[in-house]
Design a protein around this motif. Structure first.
Motif, mmCIF file in Angstrom:
data_model
loop_
_atom_site.group_PDB
_atom_site.id
_atom_site.type_symbol
_atom_site.label_atom_id
_atom_site.label_comp_id
_atom_site.label_asym_id
_atom_site.label_seq_id
_atom_site.Cartn_x
_atom_site.Cartn_y
_atom_site.Cartn_z
ATOM 1 N N GLU A 152 0.675 -1.227 -0.049
ATOM 2 C CA GLU A 152 0.045 -0.164 -0.094
ATOM 3 C C GLU A 152 0.862 1.352 -0.083
ATOM 4 O O GLU A 152 1.978 1.148 0.415
ATOM 5 C CB GLU A 152 -1.036 -0.098 1.151
ATOM 6 C CG GLU A 152 -0.196 0.762 2.438
ATOM 7 C CD GLU A 152 0.753 -0.330 3.149
ATOM 8 O OE1 GLU A 152 1.176 -0.121 4.248
ATOM 9 O OE2 GLU A 152 1.038 -1.335 2.537
ATOM 10 N N ASN A 153 0.182 2.335 -0.470
ATOM 11 C CA ASN A 153 0.738 3.510 -0.296
ATOM 12 C C ASN A 153 -0.308 4.564 0.378
ATOM 13 O O ASN A 153 -1.524 4.787 -0.208
ATOM 14 C CB ASN A 153 1.364 3.996 -1.731
ATOM 15 C CG ASN A 153 2.072 5.401 -1.811
ATOM 16 O OD1 ASN A 153 1.699 6.249 -0.974
ATOM 17 N ND2 ASN A 153 3.012 5.459 -2.535
ATOM 18 N N ASP A 154 0.152 5.275 1.523
ATOM 19 C CA ASP A 154 -0.869 5.836 2.215
ATOM 20 C C ASP A 154 -1.285 7.342 1.271
ATOM 21 O O ASP A 154 -2.362 7.910 1.470
ATOM 22 C CB ASP A 154 -0.202 6.308 3.560
ATOM 23 C CG ASP A 154 -0.069 5.203 4.396
ATOM 24 O OD1 ASP A 154 -0.777 4.153 4.151
ATOM 25 O OD2 ASP A 154 0.569 5.304 5.437
ATOM 26 N N LEU A 155 -0.542 7.492 0.268
ATOM 27 C CA LEU A 155 -1.021 8.651 -0.355
ATOM 28 C C LEU A 155 -2.439 8.476 -1.245
ATOM 29 O O LEU A 155 -3.185 9.228 -1.623
ATOM 30 C CB LEU A 155 0.001 8.989 -1.525
ATOM 31 C CG LEU A 155 1.480 9.420 -1.180
ATOM 32 C CD1 LEU A 155 2.302 9.573 -2.212
ATOM 33 C CD2 LEU A 155 1.143 10.685 -0.511
ATOM 34 N N TYR A 156 -2.723 7.130 -1.574
ATOM 35 C CA TYR A 156 -3.996 6.810 -2.251
ATOM 36 C C TYR A 156 -4.739 5.723 -1.404
ATOM 37 O O TYR A 156 -5.781 5.399 -1.710
ATOM 38 C CB TYR A 156 -3.556 5.819 -3.540
ATOM 39 C CG TYR A 156 -2.678 6.917 -4.349
ATOM 40 C CD1 TYR A 156 -3.056 7.817 -5.291
ATOM 41 C CD2 TYR A 156 -1.352 6.704 -4.187
ATOM 42 C CE1 TYR A 156 -2.255 8.595 -5.810
ATOM 43 C CE2 TYR A 156 -0.412 7.595 -4.987
ATOM 44 C CZ TYR A 156 -0.862 8.548 -5.988
ATOM 45 O OH TYR A 156 -0.190 9.193 -6.731
ATOM 46 N N GLY A 157 -4.495 5.740 -0.099
ATOM 47 C CA GLY A 157 -5.578 4.983 0.721
ATOM 48 C C GLY A 157 -5.515 3.539 0.505
ATOM 49 O O GLY A 157 -4.492 3.087 -0.362
ATOM 50 N N ASP A 158 -6.432 2.651 1.067
ATOM 51 C CA ASP A 158 -6.320 1.287 1.165
ATOM 52 C C ASP A 158 -6.434 0.785 -0.309
ATOM 53 O O ASP A 158 -7.033 1.133 -1.085
ATOM 54 C CB ASP A 158 -7.528 0.774 1.740
ATOM 55 C CG ASP A 158 -7.350 -0.735 2.071
ATOM 56 O OD1 ASP A 158 -6.430 -1.281 2.632
ATOM 57 O OD2 ASP A 158 -8.534 -1.391 1.724
ATOM 58 N N PRO A 159 -5.664 -0.239 -0.526
ATOM 59 C CA PRO A 159 -5.921 -0.813 -1.913
ATOM 60 C C PRO A 159 -7.337 -1.172 -2.400
ATOM 61 O O PRO A 159 -7.952 -1.997 -1.651
ATOM 62 C CB PRO A 159 -4.980 -2.068 -1.862
ATOM 63 C CG PRO A 159 -3.859 -2.003 -1.002
ATOM 64 C CD PRO A 159 -4.558 -0.975 0.311
ATOM 65 N N ASP A 160 -7.640 -0.536 -3.619
ATOM 66 C CA ASP A 160 -9.069 -0.742 -3.834
ATOM 67 C C ASP A 160 -9.047 -0.682 -5.556
ATOM 68 O O ASP A 160 -9.082 0.014 -6.090
ATOM 69 C CB ASP A 160 -9.901 0.164 -3.497
ATOM 70 C CG ASP A 160 -11.511 0.096 -3.810
ATOM 71 O OD1 ASP A 160 -11.825 -0.831 -4.600
ATOM 72 O OD2 ASP A 160 -12.232 0.940 -3.590
ATOM 73 N N PRO A 161 -9.016 -1.856 -6.203
ATOM 74 C CA PRO A 161 -8.804 -2.128 -7.512
ATOM 75 C C PRO A 161 -9.984 -1.495 -8.385
ATOM 76 O O PRO A 161 -10.110 -1.194 -9.553
ATOM 77 C CB PRO A 161 -8.717 -3.583 -7.828
ATOM 78 C CG PRO A 161 -8.174 -4.074 -6.639
ATOM 79 C CD PRO A 161 -8.768 -3.307 -5.665
ATOM 80 N N SER A 162 -11.141 -1.527 -7.409
ATOM 81 C CA SER A 162 -12.462 -0.849 -8.269
ATOM 82 C C SER A 162 -12.410 0.547 -8.168
ATOM 83 O O SER A 162 -13.033 1.384 -8.873
ATOM 84 C CB SER A 162 -13.636 -1.072 -7.375
ATOM 85 O OG SER A 162 -13.856 -2.546 -7.256
ATOM 86 N N ASN A 163 -11.190 1.461 -7.502
ATOM 87 C CA ASN A 163 -11.068 2.531 -7.531
ATOM 88 C C ASN A 163 -10.259 3.142 -8.455
ATOM 89 O O ASN A 163 -8.833 2.692 -8.506
ATOM 90 C CB ASN A 163 -10.634 3.109 -6.069
ATOM 91 C CG ASN A 163 -10.191 4.757 -5.856
ATOM 92 O OD1 ASN A 163 -10.079 5.323 -6.919
ATOM 93 N ND2 ASN A 163 -10.511 5.163 -4.810
ATOM 94 N N GLY A 214 -10.096 -12.823 -5.476
ATOM 95 C CA GLY A 214 -9.351 -13.095 -6.926
ATOM 96 C C GLY A 214 -9.698 -12.343 -8.163
ATOM 97 O O GLY A 214 -8.774 -12.025 -8.533
ATOM 98 N N ASP A 215 -10.701 -12.045 -8.074
ATOM 99 C CA ASP A 215 -11.231 -11.162 -9.198
ATOM 100 C C ASP A 215 -10.889 -9.831 -9.037
ATOM 101 O O ASP A 215 -10.140 -9.087 -10.147
ATOM 102 C CB ASP A 215 -12.715 -11.196 -9.540
ATOM 103 C CG ASP A 215 -13.575 -10.928 -8.224
ATOM 104 O OD1 ASP A 215 -13.145 -10.876 -7.115
ATOM 105 O OD2 ASP A 215 -14.711 -10.186 -8.369
ATOM 106 N N LYS A 216 -10.564 -9.139 -7.997
ATOM 107 C CA LYS A 216 -9.972 -7.867 -7.620
ATOM 108 C C LYS A 216 -8.590 -7.949 -8.029
ATOM 109 O O LYS A 216 -8.297 -7.017 -8.555
ATOM 110 C CB LYS A 216 -10.349 -7.597 -6.237
ATOM 111 C CG LYS A 216 -11.917 -7.199 -5.963
ATOM 112 C CD LYS A 216 -12.372 -5.797 -6.438
ATOM 113 C CE LYS A 216 -13.897 -5.674 -6.169
ATOM 114 N NZ LYS A 216 -13.833 -5.222 -4.765
ATOM 115 N N TYR A 217 -7.906 -8.960 -7.450
ATOM 116 C CA TYR A 217 -6.556 -9.158 -7.657
ATOM 117 C C TYR A 217 -6.154 -9.183 -9.256
ATOM 118 O O TYR A 217 -5.425 -8.618 -9.803
ATOM 119 C CB TYR A 217 -5.992 -10.486 -6.789
ATOM 120 C CG TYR A 217 -4.577 -10.850 -7.290
ATOM 121 C CD1 TYR A 217 -3.523 -9.947 -6.816
ATOM 122 C CD2 TYR A 217 -4.233 -11.826 -8.195
ATOM 123 C CE1 TYR A 217 -2.047 -10.417 -7.220
ATOM 124 C CE2 TYR A 217 -2.791 -11.909 -8.646
ATOM 125 C CZ TYR A 217 -1.795 -11.179 -8.060
ATOM 126 O OH TYR A 217 -0.722 -11.552 -8.415
#
Length: 271
Positions: A152-163, A214-217
């Motif tokens: 993760e990178n705190d500049l962009y928040g929690d990992p969220d592939p939908s974002n 798995g689909d998000k990954y």
């Protein structure tokens, strides 16, 4: 002379004949691959010397634990032996470790260049100071490197592939690292791994369990692979490293794998 212990948990014994011209003097015998033969994990190995009648004359005061592996340094060996270490983030004795790795015949090492260490200001990509010295040593040893692009990178928040903002930022980091390595160390870094253990509750650094599927990954892999191969189509992309509760039907890992492989485009994105 006998080497006695266990090999892969099973009793092991190997014998080498030593010929002495007299009862005095010193004879040297190697404990080497020709004696040990098999490859695997040797434990509690000790040396014993017997006379021709089978009477034990001497035994080593210590026991030894080690492994023997096929590698490019082994006649008939394979180039699949590679080693993992956190060279980039924990650089203590990196040069020593790399030299030892090369002596095993390992062709490649694996380590992470963390996103948060590269992009500390949005849109600015600077390699950690540890990267170049480690790659310079790697190059001098004739080895290659596999880089994990992760976490993760705190500049962009929690990992969220939908974002879309998060996904674009992650792929931009992948592209920046790939371009730096391609420009400065062509042919040295040939493989990139997309994240690691995405489905693990803590190791993945993905806090939201709804995003650890798995689909998000797979969505992350597809986007990152395209960015990396745009830099150099010959780069190899690795994906799918998981962790969890086994792979039996219905397990976390099983469900993760099913969704990952079922995602359209995933198989075309990995090598």
């Amino acid at each position: 002379m006998k080497a006695i212990g266990t090999l892969n948990g099973q009793p092991f014994e190997a014998t080498r004949k030593i010929t002495l011209s007299s009862l005095t003097g010193v004879a040297t015998a190697k404990i080497d691959g020709a004696l040990l033969g098999s490859y695997g994990i040797f434990e509690d190995l000790y040396i014993a010397v017997f006379d021709a009648s089978g009477t034990q004359l001497w035994t080593s005061p210590s026991t030894y634990n080690f492994s023997r592996v096929l590698s490019t340094a082994t006649p008939g060996g394979i180039s699949l032996l590679n080693l993992n270490d956190h060279f980039i983030t924990n650089t203590g004795n990196a040069s020593t470790k790399l030299n030892l790795a090369a002596k095993t015949g390992a062709a490649m090492w694996r380590s992470t260049i963390p996103w948060s260490s590269v992009e500390k200001t949005k849109g600015e990509y600077v390699m950690p100071k540890s990267v170049d010295p480690i790659l310079d040593v790697t190059q001098s040893l004739g080895m290659k490197a596999l880089i994990i692009l992760a976490y993760e990178n705190d500049l962009y928040g929690d990992p969220d592939p939908s974002n879309t903002t998060w996904l674009n930022a992650y792929t931009a980091y992948c592209s920046a690292v790939a371009k730096y390595l391609n420009d400065n160390y062509p042919g040295l870094v040939t493989h990139f791994e997309i994240w690691n253990e995405w489905n693990h509750a803590t190791m993945s650094k993905v806090d939201n369990p709804n995003n650890r599927t798995g689909d998000k990954y797979a969505k992350v892999v597809i986007a990152a692979s395209a960015a990396i191969k745009k830099v150099n189509p010959n780069f190899k992309v690795i994906g799918g490293a998981s962790a969890g509760d086994g792979y039996e039907s219905g397990s976390n890992s099983d469900k993760f794998m099913d969704k990952m492989f079922a995602t359209s485009g995933f198989m075309n994105a990995i090598d």
